[in-house]
Design an enzyme around this catalytic site. Structure first.
Site, PDB file in Angstrom:
ATOM      1  N   THR A 153       1.427  -2.752  -3.703  1.00 13.81           N
ATOM      2  CA  THR A 153       2.836  -2.902  -4.077  1.00 13.81           C
ATOM      3  C   THR A 153       3.081  -4.371  -4.427  1.00 13.81           C
ATOM      4  O   THR A 153       2.111  -5.129  -4.615  1.00 13.81           O
ATOM      5  CB  THR A 153       3.763  -2.379  -2.954  1.00 13.81           C
ATOM      6  N   ASN A 154       4.326  -4.801  -4.558  1.00 15.76           N
ATOM      7  CA  ASN A 154       4.601  -6.212  -4.840  1.00 15.76           C
ATOM      8  C   ASN A 154       5.840  -6.665  -4.091  1.00 15.76           C
ATOM      9  O   ASN A 154       6.469  -5.876  -3.389  1.00 15.76           O
ATOM     10  CB  ASN A 154       4.721  -6.439  -6.357  1.00 15.76           C
ATOM     11  N   LYS A 155       6.199  -7.934  -4.265  1.00 20.37           N
ATOM     12  CA  LYS A 155       7.242  -8.535  -3.422  1.00 20.37           C
ATOM     13  C   LYS A 155       8.673  -8.276  -3.903  1.00 20.37           C
ATOM     14  O   LYS A 155       9.613  -8.794  -3.324  1.00 20.37           O
ATOM     15  CB  LYS A 155       7.018 -10.061  -3.354  1.00 20.37           C
ATOM     16  N   ALA A 166      10.003  -3.897 -10.847  1.00 18.06           N
ATOM     17  CA  ALA A 166       8.695  -4.563 -10.949  1.00 18.06           C
ATOM     18  C   ALA A 166       7.645  -3.474 -10.779  1.00 18.06           C
ATOM     19  O   ALA A 166       7.146  -3.230  -9.674  1.00 18.06           O
ATOM     20  CB  ALA A 166       8.574  -5.624  -9.873  1.00 18.06           C
TER      21      ALA A 166
END
Ligand code: CTP
Length: 397
Positions: A206-208, A274
């Site tokens: 995943t991402n921030k 995102a």
């Protein structure tokens, strides 16, 4: 004052000493061409006679729910804006808890028009955590508040709680009326948050992304009067804004399906999510064990590029806005994305700059347009960035 001409403003007058100042605001609104209808609470009538507002507004003042059985419905539907002034501790509490026990609160319950709340009261009432909690809840639900001023209060004490100046009130009313018309007649689709690409039942890529930018866009699109706002979000900690259709997804694939299913019904699409670019090629049905292994090599495959697909399907009547979170060569990369994905605007930010990026409350963005022009906005809270983006997008629509 062109914005006020012909607009129906319902002034909800409550029982606070600043009611005499509210009379002057009503007078100014009428002078500016607004069609002002006044509802007074019983407490307001203790301070000032309805005759004052009747004379200023040139219309009968309504005070009782039982006078005209359908007055609340008629006013609720026909209003362009409600202004509550002075908004007392009591009316704010009633609104926040869904109490409708008189004409004003019942009319407010029935309206979808924007509501501007102008509190004025003793400072210890204003700073009471119960009032602040109610104000927070109402703000999240889309009610607008105009902050009271500091200074001498009716009690003779100094503090926060003074009714704001007429000028500030008129500016706020004009701003809301202008904003509320910006996306009228339009349907807005927003994506937000990260996606989560599973490796096994426990682990994922995943991402921030926090989702804050996308949620702020959805909330402001609602405030700007969009006919319908849909928010498709990956996993975030955020509460979906009230009045917004909410779809929760996990992976890029799920987001793609949710977006493509709806895309044709919207004329403004803001792709703030995102989306993960890569996902594990093999998804394990059982939790991967580390037993014996010194290394683990993951093979990743590309996820579908949702925005590029939208760019291919886009009709002339649709505006497509992409977002680019970059760490270097901002404009160069943004320009490529605009062209490759057939976008109308790219909103690009440098995620490494202080005051920008996923984990802070502010953002510094540059908007890049199809004609090659670009515009960098100052560092602003994310909901302000959202407003600025939507103001510009509305011009393209
Ligand atoms: N996007 C998308 N689908 C993907 C990847 C990105 O729809 N699989 C969208 C994002 O929502 C964003 C825009 O494309 O609006 C740009 O995303 P970004 O990750 O910055 O760019 P990429 O095109 O993925 O290129 P790169 O990661 O190489 O910078």
């Amino acid at each position: 004052m062109g914005t006020l001409a012909g607009k129906r403003i319902v002034a909800g007058i409550c029982g606070g000493i600043a009611v005499y100042k509210a009379a002057s605001v009503v007078s100014k609104l009428v002078q500016a061409g607004a069609d002002v209808r006044v509802i007074m609470t019983r407490a307001a009538c203790e301070f000032i006679a309805p005759m004052t507002f009747e004379t200023l507004s040139h219309h009968r003042v309504l005070t009782d729910l039982w006078d005209e059985p359908l007055a609340h419905v008629e006013l609720a539907y026909s209003a362009d804006l409600f202004v509550l002034m002075p908004a007392t501790y009591n009316i704010i509490g009633k609104l926040a808890h869904g109490i409708a026990d008189d004409l004003l609160t019942t009319t407010l319950a029935a309206t979808r028009a924007p509501v501007l709340v102008i509190p004025a009261m003793e400072s210890q009432m204003y700073s009471n955590p119960i009032l602040q909690e109610n104000k927070k809840k109402l703000t999240e639900l889309g009610y607008r508040f105009l902050e009271p001023e500091k200074g001498r209060l009716a009690s003779g004490r100094e503090g926060i709680g003074r009714f704001p100046s007429e000028e500030k009130i008129l500016t706020a009313i004009e701003e809301i009326l202008t904003e509320h018309a910006l996306l009228k007649g339009h349907r807005v689709l927003v994506t937000a948050g990260p996606t989560r690409e599973m490796l096994d039942p426990m682990r994922c890529i995943t991402n921030k992304s926090s989702g804050k930018m996308g949620y702020a866009l959805a909330e402001q699109a609602r405030n700007f009067g969009a006919d319908s706002v849909h928010l498709i979000s990956g996993p975030t900690q955020l509460e979906p804004p009230a009045g917004v259709e909410y779809v929760r997804v996990e992976s890029a694939e799920e987001m793609k399906n949710a977006v493509l299913e709806r895309f044709a019904q919207f004329d403004l699409i803001l792709m703030a999510a995102a989306v993960a670019d890569w996902r594990p090629k093999k998804v394990f049905s059982q939790k991967l064990k580390k037993s014996g292994a010194r290394e683990l090599a993951l093979v990743l495959e590309k996820t579908p590029d949702i925005l590029a697909e939208l760019g291919r399907r886009k009709k002339k009547s649709q505006i497509l806005v992409g977002f680019a979170a970059e760490t270097e060569k901002l404009l160069e990369h943004a320009r490529e994305k605009l062209k490759e994905k057939n976008l109308d605007i790219v909103v690009v930010n440098d995620i490494t700059a202080p005051g920008a990026g996923p984990e802070v409350e502010t953002n510094i963005v540059t908007l890049l347009y199809r004609d090659g022009k670009s515009e960098t906005l100052p560092c602003l809270p994310k909901h302000e960035v959202a407003k600025e983006i939507l103001r510009r997008v509305a011009q393209l629509l």
